[in-house]
Each structure stands twice: as C-alpha cells, then as structure tokens.
Scaffold this active site. Structure first.
Site, PDB file in Angstrom:
ATOM      1  N   ASN A   9       1.126  -1.159   0.029  1.00 35.15           N
ATOM      2  CA  ASN A   9       0.002   0.342  -0.029  1.00 35.15           C
ATOM      3  C   ASN A   9       1.212   1.123   0.128  1.00 35.15           C
ATOM      4  OD1 ASN A   9      -1.939   2.391   0.661  1.00 35.15           O
ATOM      5  ND2 ASN A   9      -2.319   1.584   2.632  1.00 35.15           N
ATOM      6  N   LYS A  11       0.267   3.866  -0.453  1.00 29.52           N
ATOM      7  CA  LYS A  11      -0.687   5.383   0.153  1.00 29.52           C
ATOM      8  C   LYS A  11      -0.343   6.468  -0.856  1.00 29.52           C
ATOM      9  CE  LYS A  11       0.303   3.019   5.352  1.00 29.52           C
ATOM     10  NZ  LYS A  11      -0.143   3.190   6.130  1.00 29.52           N
ATOM     11  N   HIS A  98      -9.415   0.166   4.875  1.00 31.52           N
ATOM     12  CA  HIS A  98      -7.612   1.009   5.620  1.00 31.52           C
ATOM     13  C   HIS A  98      -8.249   1.444   6.555  1.00 31.52           C
ATOM     14  CE1 HIS A  98      -3.691   2.090   5.968  1.00 31.52           C
ATOM     15  NE2 HIS A  98      -3.636   0.859   5.326  1.00 31.52           N
ATOM     16  N   GLU A 100      -7.151   4.306   7.754  1.00 34.27           N
ATOM     17  CA  GLU A 100      -7.048   5.732   7.278  1.00 34.27           C
ATOM     18  C   GLU A 100      -8.156   5.933   6.881  1.00 34.27           C
ATOM     19  OE1 GLU A 100      -3.204   5.751   5.501  1.00 34.27           O
ATOM     20  OE2 GLU A 100      -2.616   4.098   7.554  1.00 34.27           O
ATOM     21  N   GLU A 170      -5.551  -5.394  10.458  1.00 30.95           N
ATOM     22  CA  GLU A 170      -4.781  -4.968  10.396  1.00 30.95           C
ATOM     23  C   GLU A 170      -4.670  -3.549  11.411  1.00 30.95           C
ATOM     24  OE1 GLU A 170      -2.341  -3.262   6.558  1.00 30.95           O
ATOM     25  OE2 GLU A 170      -4.339  -1.912   6.712  1.00 30.95           O
ATOM     26  N   GLY A 176       2.072   1.443  10.873  1.00 30.16           N
ATOM     27  CA  GLY A 176       3.138   3.096  10.773  1.00 30.16           C
ATOM     28  C   GLY A 176       3.913   2.871  11.727  1.00 30.16           C
ATOM     29  N   SER A 216       3.384  -2.680   9.706  1.00 35.41           N
ATOM     30  CA  SER A 216       4.884  -2.489  11.061  1.00 35.41           C
ATOM     31  C   SER A 216       5.395  -4.434   9.608  1.00 35.41           C
ATOM     32  CB  SER A 216       4.723  -2.120  12.405  1.00 35.41           C
ATOM     33  OG  SER A 216       4.442  -1.000  12.004  1.00 35.41           O
TER      34      SER A 216
HETATM   35  C1  PEP Z   1      -0.870  -0.365   5.885  1.00 40.81           C
HETATM   36  O1  PEP Z   1      -0.150   0.967   5.594  1.00 40.81           O
HETATM   37  O2  PEP Z   1      -1.357  -0.984   5.403  1.00 40.81           O
HETATM   38  C2  PEP Z   1       0.229  -0.568   6.760  1.00 40.81           C
HETATM   39  C3  PEP Z   1       0.671  -2.377   6.646  1.00 40.81           C
HETATM   40  O3  PEP Z   1       1.981   0.298   7.120  1.00 40.81           O
HETATM   41  P1  PEP Z   1       2.550  -0.567   7.498  1.00 40.81           P
HETATM   42  O4  PEP Z   1       2.868  -1.497   6.700  1.00 40.81           O
HETATM   43  O5  PEP Z   1       3.819   1.649   7.235  1.00 40.81           O
HETATM   44  O6  PEP Z   1       2.573   0.005   9.074  1.00 40.81           O
END
Ligand code: PEP
Length: 252
Positions: A9, A11, A98, A100, A170, A176, A216
């Site tokens: 992703n 972003k 997601h 966000e 997630e 993040g 992460s």
């Molecule tokens: C994400 O944006 O779906 C995500 C998992 O980000 P990160 O791997 O940076 O935690």
C-alpha cells in the site's frame, strides 16, 4: 487454491517518476525470482498512477489495485473516482476500509458495505481491512471489533461473492508505528476472523478467503508472520516503498 498475497500500500507517496522507478525495480526483481504459482504480488499506488502502473505491469505477474473509490456509478461527487473508472484504469483489487479511511476520513461500516457491493458489481476484488484501535486492544475487544467490521462491512454479500473476497487484519496500533503484532497475536485474531467468515459463508468458502496481516511488516519479521496457518499474506506500508524490501518479503 488459496493464494498467498503480498500487497504493498503506497498510501500518498511517490510522484510519477518515482512510481515508475519503483515499478521498474519490482518488475526487474520479479523476473529473477521463481515465484510459486500460488503467489500474488500486488501494489496499491495512488489512484493517479494506477493506469501507468497497470500498463507497465502488463505481461508480468504484478497485479494492481486502487486504495479507495466511491460507491456511486457517476455523478456530482467532486474529488471522487467511480468503480467503473478504477476498473477502466486496470485495477484488479480495491482496498476498502483501510484504517486511515476509517479513522482520518471517518468512513463508516455502512459506507464501506456500499463500496464492497460496488466492487462486486464492477468485477473488482475487494480487500476489506479490519482492525482494532490501541484502546480496544488493551480492553480485550479485538475480536468484538473485528466481528462487527466484518458483519457490517459484508452485509448482504452472498456466499458466491465471498469466494472472491480478501480480508486484511490490520491492528491500528501496529500500522506505521513499528510495533508489529507477534505471529501468535496475528494467528489468534485471524483464526477468529476465519471462524466469523465461516459462520457467514460456510467453512469451505471461509477456507478459501485469503486473510492478510498488516501492521509494520518488514523483511525481518515477515517470515514469522507468514509461518502461521491463518496468515495468508501481508499488506505492507512502509516496507513496500523500496523495491528491495518489498521483494525480500514477496519471495519468502
Ligand atoms: C498499511 O498501511 O496498510 C500498513 C500496514 O502500513 P505499515 O506497514 O507501514 O505499518
């Protein structure tokens, strides 16, 4: 056959030339890898780059998705893109819900359900993201939150449609932040998620649905996560922005 999906992703990162460099890097690396038949490598670039990435990826095993869309077919919805537009640009997958989108843009389960339906109506594969906030995790509410997001996000979806569903668990506290869930936490939640999907669509269909972990994930922790029976892939943010680290995970 259930697939292992390694998805990136992007972003809101990458200009057009940076996007091209990254895709070149991924495609070159993939050429040198003998990816197993059950492996799908997928990127979710910003919508403005999707057509270009799709053109570059033609003839390769790299799939492309879109990070967001609106559910209406067309109309006066300034700033939005329709399901038909993203399909036309070459998207195969659509990321829905997601964290966000849920927490910054306040998207509700009801809205996300409309987007899931619109995905099916336009032959796009929904990747429904679910996951709990830190305070919900600390209050022991993870399963309850995930169940609600699944039941409401997938309301009125048929078992036949669910055969094409993908889900990403997630935990918001892991996205993040560098705080990855342990393989045991991911497995325990994802096993529960599969049991909810089995209650909704039957065990045979639930067993076919790829459930990804996201939060992460990095080259040094990905193997442990992927070793779990209910972790069918990874949704990667930070570590997907460089071809090397993304490919290091894709080839595991
Ligand atoms: C994400 O944006 O779906 C995500 C998992 O980000 P990160 O791997 O940076 O935690």
């Amino acid at each position: 056959m259930k697939k292992r999906i390694i998805a990136g992703n992007w972003k809101m990162y990458k200009t057009s030339s940076e996007a091209k460099d990254l895709v070149h890097g991924i495609l070159n690396g993939m050429k040198e890898m003998n990816l197993p038949a059950d492996r799908e490598v997928l990127v979710f670039p910003p919508v403005i780059h999707v057509k270009e990435v799709h053109e570059m990826a033609k003839g390769s095993k790299l799939s492309v998705g879109v990070q967001n869309m609106y559910f209406e077919a067309e109309g006066a919805f300034t700033g939005e893109v329709s399901p038909k537009m993203v399909k036309d640009a070459g998207a195969k997958y659509i990321l829905i819900g997601h964290s966000e989108r849920r927490h910054i843009f306040k998207e509700s389960d009801e809205l996300l359900n409309k987007k899931v339906k619109a995905a099916y109506d336009n032959d796009l594969i929904p990747m429904l993201c679910i996951g709990e906030l830190l305070e919900e995790y600390e209050a022991g509410k993870t399963n309850e939150v995930c169940k609600k997001q699944l039941v409401e996000g997938l309301k009125d979806i048929t078992a036949d449609q669910a055969k094409k569903l993908t889900v990403a668990y997630e935990p918001v506290w892991a996205i993040g932040t560098g705080k990855v869930a342990t393989p045991e936490i991911a497995e325990s939640v994802q096993k529960y998620v599969r049991s909810v999907l089995a209650d909704m669509f039957g065990q045979d269909i639930a067993d076919l649905i790829p459930i990804l972990y996201g939060g992460s994930a990095k080259p040094d922790n990905a193997a442990g996560l992927l070793s779990q029976p209910n972790v069918d892939g990874l949704l990667i943010g930070g570590a997907c922005l460089k071809a090397d680290s993304f490919l290091a995970i894709a080839k595991l």
